[in-house]
Design a protein around this motif. Structure first.
Motif, short mmCIF file in Angstrom:
data_model
loop_
_atom_site.label_atom_id
_atom_site.label_comp_id
_atom_site.label_asym_id
_atom_site.label_seq_id
_atom_site.Cartn_x
_atom_site.Cartn_y
_atom_site.Cartn_z
N LEU A 39 -0.78 -30.14 63.92
CA LEU A 39 0.43 -30.15 64.74
C LEU A 39 1.25 -28.89 64.52
O LEU A 39 1.72 -28.25 65.49
CB LEU A 39 1.27 -31.39 64.42
CG LEU A 39 2.63 -31.48 65.12
CD1 LEU A 39 2.46 -31.63 66.62
CD2 LEU A 39 3.46 -32.63 64.55
N ILE A 40 1.43 -28.50 63.27
CA ILE A 40 2.21 -27.29 62.95
C ILE A 40 1.54 -26.06 63.54
O ILE A 40 2.20 -25.20 64.13
CB ILE A 40 2.36 -27.15 61.42
CG1 ILE A 40 3.29 -28.24 60.87
CG2 ILE A 40 2.90 -25.76 61.06
CD1 ILE A 40 3.33 -28.30 59.36
N LYS A 41 0.22 -25.98 63.41
CA LYS A 41 -0.52 -24.83 63.94
C LYS A 41 -0.34 -24.74 65.46
O LYS A 41 -0.09 -23.66 66.00
CB LYS A 41 -2.00 -24.96 63.59
CG LYS A 41 -2.88 -23.82 64.11
CD LYS A 41 -4.30 -23.99 63.61
CE LYS A 41 -5.20 -22.83 64.07
NZ LYS A 41 -5.51 -22.89 65.49
N ARG A 42 -0.44 -25.88 66.14
CA ARG A 42 -0.30 -25.89 67.60
C ARG A 42 1.11 -25.45 68.01
O ARG A 42 1.29 -24.69 68.97
CB ARG A 42 -0.62 -27.29 68.13
CG ARG A 42 -0.61 -27.38 69.66
CD ARG A 42 -1.24 -28.66 70.14
NE ARG A 42 -0.49 -29.82 69.69
CZ ARG A 42 -1.00 -30.84 68.99
NH1 ARG A 42 -2.26 -30.82 68.62
NH2 ARG A 42 -0.25 -31.87 68.64
N ARG A 43 2.11 -25.94 67.29
CA ARG A 43 3.49 -25.57 67.62
C ARG A 43 3.75 -24.09 67.36
O ARG A 43 4.42 -23.42 68.16
CB ARG A 43 4.47 -26.42 66.81
CG ARG A 43 4.54 -27.87 67.27
CD ARG A 43 5.73 -28.57 66.66
NE ARG A 43 5.88 -29.92 67.15
CZ ARG A 43 6.98 -30.64 66.99
NH1 ARG A 43 8.03 -30.12 66.35
NH2 ARG A 43 7.06 -31.87 67.45
N ILE A 44 3.23 -23.58 66.25
CA ILE A 44 3.43 -22.16 65.95
C ILE A 44 2.70 -21.29 66.96
O ILE A 44 3.24 -20.28 67.42
CB ILE A 44 2.96 -21.85 64.51
CG1 ILE A 44 3.94 -22.48 63.50
CG2 ILE A 44 2.88 -20.34 64.27
CD1 ILE A 44 3.52 -22.29 62.05
N GLU A 45 1.49 -21.67 67.32
CA GLU A 45 0.77 -20.93 68.36
C GLU A 45 1.58 -20.88 69.65
O GLU A 45 1.69 -19.83 70.29
CB GLU A 45 -0.59 -21.58 68.62
CG GLU A 45 -1.62 -21.33 67.54
CD GLU A 45 -2.90 -22.12 67.76
OE1 GLU A 45 -3.94 -21.72 67.19
OE2 GLU A 45 -2.86 -23.14 68.48
N ALA A 55 12.25 -16.66 80.72
CA ALA A 55 11.95 -16.68 79.29
C ALA A 55 11.28 -18.01 78.93
O ALA A 55 11.55 -19.05 79.54
CB ALA A 55 13.23 -16.50 78.48
N LEU A 56 10.42 -17.98 77.92
CA LEU A 56 9.73 -19.17 77.45
C LEU A 56 10.28 -19.56 76.09
O LEU A 56 10.55 -18.70 75.24
CB LEU A 56 8.22 -18.90 77.32
CG LEU A 56 7.51 -18.34 78.57
CD1 LEU A 56 6.07 -18.00 78.24
CD2 LEU A 56 7.57 -19.34 79.72
N SER A 57 10.47 -20.84 75.86
CA SER A 57 10.92 -21.30 74.54
C SER A 57 9.74 -21.74 73.68
O SER A 57 9.74 -21.54 72.46
CB SER A 57 11.92 -22.44 74.68
OG SER A 57 11.36 -23.52 75.41
N ASN A 58 8.73 -22.34 74.28
CA ASN A 58 7.49 -22.69 73.59
C ASN A 58 6.44 -22.97 74.64
O ASN A 58 6.75 -23.07 75.83
CB ASN A 58 7.70 -23.89 72.66
CG ASN A 58 6.71 -23.90 71.50
OD1 ASN A 58 5.49 -23.82 71.69
ND2 ASN A 58 7.23 -23.97 70.29
N THR A 59 5.20 -23.07 74.23
CA THR A 59 4.10 -23.29 75.17
C THR A 59 3.03 -24.17 74.54
O THR A 59 3.00 -24.34 73.32
CB THR A 59 3.42 -21.96 75.59
OG1 THR A 59 2.76 -21.41 74.44
CG2 THR A 59 4.42 -20.96 76.13
N ARG A 60 2.16 -24.71 75.36
CA ARG A 60 0.92 -25.33 74.93
C ARG A 60 -0.15 -24.79 75.87
O ARG A 60 -0.18 -25.14 77.04
CB ARG A 60 0.98 -26.85 74.99
CG ARG A 60 2.00 -27.50 74.08
CD ARG A 60 1.67 -27.33 72.60
NE ARG A 60 2.62 -28.04 71.78
CZ ARG A 60 3.76 -27.52 71.34
NH1 ARG A 60 4.10 -26.29 71.68
NH2 ARG A 60 4.56 -28.23 70.57
N MET A 61 -1.00 -23.94 75.37
CA MET A 61 -1.97 -23.27 76.24
C MET A 61 -3.31 -23.99 76.20
O MET A 61 -3.70 -24.60 75.22
CB MET A 61 -2.16 -21.81 75.80
CG MET A 61 -0.86 -21.02 75.74
SD MET A 61 0.06 -20.97 77.30
CE MET A 61 -1.01 -19.95 78.28
#
Length: 295
Positions: A209-215, A289-295
């Motif tokens: 989960l942390i890795k996905r959020r940081i990515e 602007a983007l605040s976060n993403t899930r690619m």
């Protein structure tokens, strides 16, 4: 530890640098990743508000050892620290900041053109393991032993004080090195901040989960979303300007002669891309602007 400075059972323990520029970068990354916490004054432990994570604030130089020995589950520190600590950890992902080089530096006046000539000499460093690893092949080839002295700080002063023939230290901008009359004569390691984990952690799900959020956060920092309208006759040329990270999103408009295009562009290229699109004939060019993403 006291109850105020401890981790609840079952929490994933996440070590981060406790101060300095690296702390500031990591704190910004955690905020962008939605990992929220409140740290009490004078405490080196903080509980996350929305996740089963306990943040442990440690000197960056100790984090790899704590992770490797299983005292904490995951951590963020420099690759140089991981290699110097000589512990077994999993390198989960590179973070793209804190980049610098660990280099052999010698006095400019000595005109050292071949780093192997320093083998058998005196080296002062805060990285004795990596320094020994670097000089060992040269020592074996020449039948000598390089004397390596470990110090905790002010490494660059050693040559000027007559304590060393060269030093091994981190170089970022080179300002400190040049002020001390030193120059790079050999490169030991390229380093940057990385996310690491203990190979036996029981919190693989939290780590994922942390890795996905940081990515997602890192992508959001690198890119912006661009949107524009373009005539059908010009769309092929426009897509060469904005091919997107994977592929652009193209939708029809009420006016059938035009299409709407939305895609990601690298943030530092944003204004140049907008100018190119404008000159090409695109209209209603907007960036978001983007605040976060899930690619």
């Amino acid at each position: 530890m006291s109850s105020a400075n401890s981790s609840p059972p079952g929490n994933c323990k996440f070590a981060i640098p406790k101060k300095g520029r690296l702390f500031e970068k990591v704190a910004e990354l955690l905020k962008g990743s939605g990992i929220e916490y409140h740290r009490e004054a004078r405490l080196d432990v903080a509980l996350c508000k929305n996740l089963p994570i306990t943040l442990v604030f440690l000197p960056a130089s100790d984090i790899a050892k704590y992770v490797g020995e299983g005292n904490v589950d995951i951590g963020i520190t420099g690759l140089d620290v991981v290699e110097e600590s000589n512990v077994e950890v999993d390198r989960v992902m590179d973070l793209g900041f804190g980049g610098c080089k660990l280099c052999v530096q010698a006095p400019v006046a000595d005109n050292v053109t071949d780093v192997s000539t320093l083998a058998g000499g005196r080296i002062v460093t805060s990285f004795p393991h990596l320094t020994e690893k670097f000089f060992n092949p040269m020592d074996e080839a020449k039948g000598v032993t390089t004397k390596i002295t470990e110090v905790s700080g002010s490494v660059e002063a050693a040559c000027g004080l007559g304590l060393a023939d060269a030093v091994v230290d981190l170089v970022e901008t080179g300002t400190t090195m040049r002020a001390a009359g030193l120059e790079v004569v050999g490169e030991v390691l390229k380093t940057e901040s990385i996310l690491i984990s203990n190979p036996k952690t029981k919190h693989a799900d939290v780590l994922k989960l942390i890795k996905r959020r940081i990515e997602g956060c890192l992508v959001a920092k690198k890119y912006v979303m661009i949107s524009y309208n373009i005539h059908n006759d010009l769309i092929e040329a426009a897509l060469k300007v904005t091919p997107g990270k994977k592929s652009p999103n193209i939708t029809s408009l009420q006016d059938s002669d035009y299409k709407a295009v939305t895609c990601l562009v690298v943030k530092k290229e944003m204004n140049a891309k907008m100018d190119e699109l404008h000159d090409l004939g695109a209209t209603d060019i907007l960036t978001f602007a983007l605040s976060n993403t899930r690619m």
